[in-house]
Design a protein around this motif. Sequence first.
Motif, PDB file in Angstrom:
ATOM      1  N   TRP A  45       0.844  -1.201   0.000  1.00 35.06           N
ATOM      2  CA  TRP A  45       0.000   0.000   0.000  1.00 35.06           C
ATOM      3  C   TRP A  45       0.878   1.249   0.000  1.00 35.06           C
ATOM      4  O   TRP A  45       0.636   2.194  -0.757  1.00 35.06           O
ATOM      5  N   TYR A  49       1.108   4.568  -2.568  1.00 38.05           N
ATOM      6  CA  TYR A  49       0.750   5.881  -2.039  1.00 38.05           C
ATOM      7  C   TYR A  49       1.886   6.886  -2.267  1.00 38.05           C
ATOM      8  O   TYR A  49       1.667   7.990  -2.756  1.00 38.05           O
ATOM      9  N   LYS A  53       1.578  10.190  -4.525  1.00 39.37           N
ATOM     10  CA  LYS A  53       1.592  11.455  -3.791  1.00 39.37           C
ATOM     11  C   LYS A  53       2.808  12.313  -4.138  1.00 39.37           C
ATOM     12  O   LYS A  53       2.698  13.531  -4.265  1.00 39.37           O
TER      13      LYS A  53
END
Length: 189
Positions: A45, A49, A53
């Motif tokens: 995960w 991310y 980001k």
Amino acid sequence: MTLANQLTLIRIVLIPLFVVVFYLPFAWAHFVSALIFSVAAITDWADGYVARKYDQSTPFGAFLDPVADKLMVVIALVLLVELHNSPWFTAPAIVIVGREIVISALREWMAELGQRASVAVSYIGKIKTTLQMTALIVLLADLPFAFFEWVGYITLYSAALLTLWSMILYLKAAAPFMKTSAEPSSDVD
């Protein structure tokens, strides 16, 4: 090397550790292997991310991330097939591994056609992955309570059903390209 890629590499390094701990001759071995698998799942995960980001997506990461994911899941399923030694566990494991092989080949083929975006990861795939990771963690922990085994099996079967559904969606998205690629070329040499 980007932080996202480093997280992916950490996940790959955790795989042999998780296997070694799984086979240790101690009562706590399966539980600790489930914890190591959990850390690896969290890095799955986290690398996505971080890549999104902080705009750290790289071609190397796009290659390595799915490889790390599939290695992690397939190795966990192989260990669990041995541990659970049951057709009730083997059946969903076969569905999950079979789908991963089909979809990996499909994505590679679609990339060759310049149509990789046509078979991009879907929302269903994300739910499937969450259920699959939950099932694997619970079943790897091998807790002595029937409740947890039932939770593991229910989430594993749910993941297997979503696995089939997402494979059908991927194949439907690729169907027009399959049809045109299967027809003989009109080019003459």
